[in-house]
Structure formats: structure tokens, C-alpha cells
Design a protein around this motif. Sequence first.
Motif, PDB file in Angstrom:
ATOM      1  N   ALA A   1       0.828  -1.205   0.000  1.00 47.39           N
ATOM      2  CA  ALA A   1       0.000   0.000   0.000  1.00 47.39           C
ATOM      3  C   ALA A   1       0.865   1.258   0.000  1.00 47.39           C
ATOM      4  O   ALA A   1       0.546   2.239  -0.682  1.00 47.39           O
ATOM      5  CB  ALA A   1      -0.939  -0.010   1.195  1.00 47.39           C
ATOM      6  N   ALA A   2       1.969   1.244   0.757  1.00 50.21           N
ATOM      7  CA  ALA A   2       2.861   2.406   0.800  1.00 50.21           C
ATOM      8  C   ALA A   2       3.450   2.692  -0.578  1.00 50.21           C
ATOM      9  O   ALA A   2       3.527   3.852  -1.002  1.00 50.21           O
ATOM     10  CB  ALA A   2       3.970   2.182   1.825  1.00 50.21           C
ATOM     11  N   ASN A   3       3.846   1.637  -1.289  1.00 51.46           N
ATOM     12  CA  ASN A   3       4.385   1.814  -2.637  1.00 51.46           C
ATOM     13  C   ASN A   3       3.329   2.371  -3.592  1.00 51.46           C
ATOM     14  O   ASN A   3       3.615   3.252  -4.404  1.00 51.46           O
ATOM     15  CB  ASN A   3       4.959   0.499  -3.175  1.00 51.46           C
ATOM     16  CG  ASN A   3       6.328   0.208  -2.614  1.00 51.46           C
ATOM     17  OD1 ASN A   3       7.167   1.087  -2.518  1.00 51.46           O
ATOM     18  ND2 ASN A   3       6.560  -1.038  -2.240  1.00 51.46           N
ATOM     19  N   ILE A   4       2.110   1.878  -3.486  1.00 53.57           N
ATOM     20  CA  ILE A   4       1.026   2.378  -4.340  1.00 53.57           C
ATOM     21  C   ILE A   4       0.738   3.840  -4.014  1.00 53.57           C
ATOM     22  O   ILE A   4       0.576   4.673  -4.920  1.00 53.57           O
ATOM     23  CB  ILE A   4      -0.240   1.510  -4.201  1.00 53.57           C
ATOM     24  CG1 ILE A   4       0.013   0.115  -4.788  1.00 53.57           C
ATOM     25  CG2 ILE A   4      -1.437   2.176  -4.889  1.00 53.57           C
ATOM     26  CD1 ILE A   4      -1.073  -0.901  -4.493  1.00 53.57           C
ATOM     27  N   LEU A   5       0.681   4.168  -2.721  1.00 47.80           N
ATOM     28  CA  LEU A   5       0.439   5.562  -2.319  1.00 47.80           C
ATOM     29  C   LEU A   5       1.519   6.484  -2.884  1.00 47.80           C
ATOM     30  O   LEU A   5       1.222   7.560  -3.406  1.00 47.80           O
ATOM     31  CB  LEU A   5       0.413   5.685  -0.797  1.00 47.80           C
ATOM     32  CG  LEU A   5      -0.877   5.302  -0.107  1.00 47.80           C
ATOM     33  CD1 LEU A   5      -0.666   5.253   1.405  1.00 47.80           C
ATOM     34  CD2 LEU A   5      -1.984   6.283  -0.451  1.00 47.80           C
ATOM     35  N   LYS A   6       2.767   6.057  -2.774  1.00 50.66           N
ATOM     36  CA  LYS A   6       3.881   6.854  -3.303  1.00 50.66           C
ATOM     37  C   LYS A   6       3.705   7.072  -4.800  1.00 50.66           C
ATOM     38  O   LYS A   6       3.805   8.194  -5.292  1.00 50.66           O
ATOM     39  CB  LYS A   6       5.207   6.157  -3.000  1.00 50.66           C
ATOM     40  CG  LYS A   6       6.439   6.816  -3.577  1.00 50.66           C
ATOM     41  CD  LYS A   6       7.014   7.802  -2.629  1.00 50.66           C
ATOM     42  CE  LYS A   6       8.360   8.327  -3.135  1.00 50.66           C
ATOM     43  NZ  LYS A   6       8.804   9.456  -2.332  1.00 50.66           N
TER      44      LYS A   6
ATOM     45  N   LEU B   1       2.941  10.732  -6.558  1.00 50.20           N
ATOM     46  CA  LEU B   1       3.896  11.241  -7.541  1.00 50.20           C
ATOM     47  C   LEU B   1       3.238  11.469  -8.901  1.00 50.20           C
ATOM     48  O   LEU B   1       3.498  12.476  -9.568  1.00 50.20           O
ATOM     49  CB  LEU B   1       5.085  10.289  -7.686  1.00 50.20           C
ATOM     50  CG  LEU B   1       6.083  10.286  -6.536  1.00 50.20           C
ATOM     51  CD1 LEU B   1       7.076   9.138  -6.712  1.00 50.20           C
ATOM     52  CD2 LEU B   1       6.817  11.621  -6.445  1.00 50.20           C
ATOM     53  N   SER B   2       2.370  10.554  -9.300  1.00 48.52           N
ATOM     54  CA  SER B   2       1.736  10.674 -10.622  1.00 48.52           C
ATOM     55  C   SER B   2       0.790  11.864 -10.708  1.00 48.52           C
ATOM     56  O   SER B   2       0.481  12.336 -11.798  1.00 48.52           O
ATOM     57  CB  SER B   2       0.999   9.383 -10.994  1.00 48.52           C
ATOM     58  OG  SER B   2      -0.205   9.249 -10.260  1.00 48.52           O
ATOM     59  N   LYS B   3       0.349  12.358  -9.547  1.00 48.57           N
ATOM     60  CA  LYS B   3      -0.570  13.515  -9.521  1.00 48.57           C
ATOM     61  C   LYS B   3       0.166  14.810  -9.180  1.00 48.57           C
ATOM     62  O   LYS B   3      -0.455  15.851  -9.023  1.00 48.57           O
ATOM     63  CB  LYS B   3      -1.696  13.291  -8.505  1.00 48.57           C
ATOM     64  CG  LYS B   3      -2.468  11.988  -8.638  1.00 48.57           C
ATOM     65  CD  LYS B   3      -3.093  11.778 -10.004  1.00 48.57           C
ATOM     66  CE  LYS B   3      -3.993  10.570 -10.052  1.00 48.57           C
ATOM     67  NZ  LYS B   3      -3.372   9.308 -10.382  1.00 48.57           N
TER      68      LYS B   3
ATOM     69  N   VAL C   1      -5.014  20.110  -2.288  1.00 48.11           N
ATOM     70  CA  VAL C   1      -6.346  19.514  -2.225  1.00 48.11           C
ATOM     71  C   VAL C   1      -6.697  18.927  -3.590  1.00 48.11           C
ATOM     72  O   VAL C   1      -7.255  17.827  -3.671  1.00 48.11           O
ATOM     73  CB  VAL C   1      -7.389  20.554  -1.761  1.00 48.11           C
ATOM     74  CG1 VAL C   1      -8.804  20.027  -1.929  1.00 48.11           C
ATOM     75  CG2 VAL C   1      -7.143  20.929  -0.306  1.00 48.11           C
ATOM     76  N   LYS C   2      -6.349  19.616  -4.659  1.00 52.47           N
ATOM     77  CA  LYS C   2      -6.639  19.102  -6.001  1.00 52.47           C
ATOM     78  C   LYS C   2      -5.943  17.757  -6.228  1.00 52.47           C
ATOM     79  O   LYS C   2      -6.541  16.813  -6.740  1.00 52.47           O
ATOM     80  CB  LYS C   2      -6.204  20.092  -7.078  1.00 52.47           C
ATOM     81  CG  LYS C   2      -6.496  19.565  -8.465  1.00 52.47           C
ATOM     82  CD  LYS C   2      -6.078  20.490  -9.562  1.00 52.47           C
ATOM     83  CE  LYS C   2      -6.454  19.831 -10.882  1.00 52.47           C
ATOM     84  NZ  LYS C   2      -5.965  20.489 -12.027  1.00 52.47           N
ATOM     85  N   GLN C   3      -4.675  17.665  -5.848  1.00 53.71           N
ATOM     86  CA  GLN C   3      -3.938  16.410  -6.024  1.00 53.71           C
ATOM     87  C   GLN C   3      -4.543  15.297  -5.182  1.00 53.71           C
ATOM     88  O   GLN C   3      -4.681  14.160  -5.655  1.00 53.71           O
ATOM     89  CB  GLN C   3      -2.463  16.625  -5.676  1.00 53.71           C
ATOM     90  CG  GLN C   3      -1.755  17.515  -6.674  1.00 53.71           C
ATOM     91  CD  GLN C   3      -0.447  18.086  -6.164  1.00 53.71           C
ATOM     92  OE1 GLN C   3      -0.205  18.165  -4.959  1.00 53.71           O
ATOM     93  NE2 GLN C   3       0.400  18.510  -7.092  1.00 53.71           N
ATOM     94  N   TYR C   4      -4.930  15.602  -3.953  1.00 52.32           N
ATOM     95  CA  TYR C   4      -5.573  14.589  -3.111  1.00 52.32           C
ATOM     96  C   TYR C   4      -6.872  14.108  -3.738  1.00 52.32           C
ATOM     97  O   TYR C   4      -7.169  12.913  -3.710  1.00 52.32           O
ATOM     98  CB  TYR C   4      -5.853  15.119  -1.703  1.00 52.32           C
ATOM     99  CG  TYR C   4      -4.647  15.087  -0.794  1.00 52.32           C
ATOM    100  CD1 TYR C   4      -4.148  13.878  -0.309  1.00 52.32           C
ATOM    101  CD2 TYR C   4      -4.016  16.255  -0.403  1.00 52.32           C
ATOM    102  CE1 TYR C   4      -3.053  13.832   0.524  1.00 52.32           C
ATOM    103  CE2 TYR C   4      -2.919  16.218   0.443  1.00 52.32           C
ATOM    104  CZ  TYR C   4      -2.437  15.012   0.899  1.00 52.32           C
ATOM    105  OH  TYR C   4      -1.352  14.971   1.738  1.00 52.32           O
ATOM    106  N   ARG C   5      -7.651  15.009  -4.296  1.00 55.20           N
ATOM    107  CA  ARG C   5      -8.906  14.601  -4.941  1.00 55.20           C
ATOM    108  C   ARG C   5      -8.637  13.605  -6.060  1.00 55.20           C
ATOM    109  O   ARG C   5      -9.360  12.612  -6.209  1.00 55.20           O
ATOM    110  CB  ARG C   5      -9.655  15.823  -5.481  1.00 55.20           C
ATOM    111  CG  ARG C   5     -10.286  16.667  -4.397  1.00 55.20           C
ATOM    112  CD  ARG C   5     -10.943  17.902  -4.972  1.00 55.20           C
ATOM    113  NE  ARG C   5     -11.570  18.708  -3.914  1.00 55.20           N
ATOM    114  CZ  ARG C   5     -12.060  19.913  -4.106  1.00 55.20           C
ATOM    115  NH1 ARG C   5     -12.015  20.483  -5.305  1.00 55.20           N
ATOM    116  NH2 ARG C   5     -12.609  20.573  -3.105  1.00 55.20           N
ATOM    117  N   GLN C   6      -7.590  13.834  -6.830  1.00 52.15           N
ATOM    118  CA  GLN C   6      -7.234  12.918  -7.916  1.00 52.15           C
ATOM    119  C   GLN C   6      -6.755  11.579  -7.368  1.00 52.15           C
ATOM    120  O   GLN C   6      -7.124  10.518  -7.879  1.00 52.15           O
ATOM    121  CB  GLN C   6      -6.155  13.550  -8.802  1.00 52.15           C
ATOM    122  CG  GLN C   6      -6.620  14.772  -9.550  1.00 52.15           C
ATOM    123  CD  GLN C   6      -5.486  15.514 -10.230  1.00 52.15           C
ATOM    124  OE1 GLN C   6      -4.339  15.494  -9.782  1.00 52.15           O
ATOM    125  NE2 GLN C   6      -5.810  16.180 -11.329  1.00 52.15           N
ATOM    126  N   VAL C   7      -5.946  11.624  -6.320  1.00 51.10           N
ATOM    127  CA  VAL C   7      -5.435  10.394  -5.703  1.00 51.10           C
ATOM    128  C   VAL C   7      -6.577   9.587  -5.102  1.00 51.10           C
ATOM    129  O   VAL C   7      -6.631   8.365  -5.261  1.00 51.10           O
ATOM    130  CB  VAL C   7      -4.355  10.718  -4.644  1.00 51.10           C
ATOM    131  CG1 VAL C   7      -4.044   9.509  -3.782  1.00 51.10           C
ATOM    132  CG2 VAL C   7      -3.092  11.237  -5.322  1.00 51.10           C
TER     133      VAL C   7
END
Length: 117
Positions: free
Chosen positions: A49-54, A58-60, A86-92
Amino acid sequence: MEVELMQIENLAQAKEAIASVGASPVSVNIMAPKAVFRVIKVTGVSATAANILKQEMLSKGGDAAVHAGVVNCRQSKSDVILMGTVKQYRQVIKSLHIQPVGLPKLADKLKKLLNEG
């Protein structure tokens, strides 16, 4: 010409600041989520999960700090420091809903936290 460092803590402040320069109302709503930066700590995350979160952060355009041993799974769990707008979090959050290993549940927690913050 002068410069000023601004501290924008939430979307309401972001909208007010952006509107104060005469931006159109439509632009205010588009830009406000880009003006609010959040750092969130998530504890006890599996290496997967940590790798996916990273990768997702990064992709956003954001980032995530994880334990150095997570990349090769020598460390089975890690706390994660997420950094983004906040915009990046929404995408993630949208992306996490289709991921495995409990990340849809984390997406819901992040969404709730950001909506309250």
C-alpha cells in the motif's frame, strides 16, 4: 512591485485570495483547490500500500515519504507522510478507490479528513 508570502489554510481563504485579484468566479473555483497544501500522516501501512500511495501521489504531482525498506519490501509496514494540494488529493482519492490492500477504505478516510479540514 512588491512580493508577499501568503498562508492559505483552507478553501475559503483560497477563494477569497484568488477573488481579491479580480479572477473570474469560475476561475476562483478551479484554482482554489490548487492553493491549499496539506500534509497528512498515515500510520501502519503495508509495504504494498505504501508503494502504491507513493506512486499515486507522484503521478498527480504530490509526494509521499515512506520507509526506505518499503521499496524492496524488506520493511513490511511503514508510516507514510503524504504531501499535496487539495486538487492532487482529490485525484489520488479517485485512483485509490480501484486499488487493492485496503486503499479504498483509506480513500474514504482521506476524503472525510479533507472535507472537514
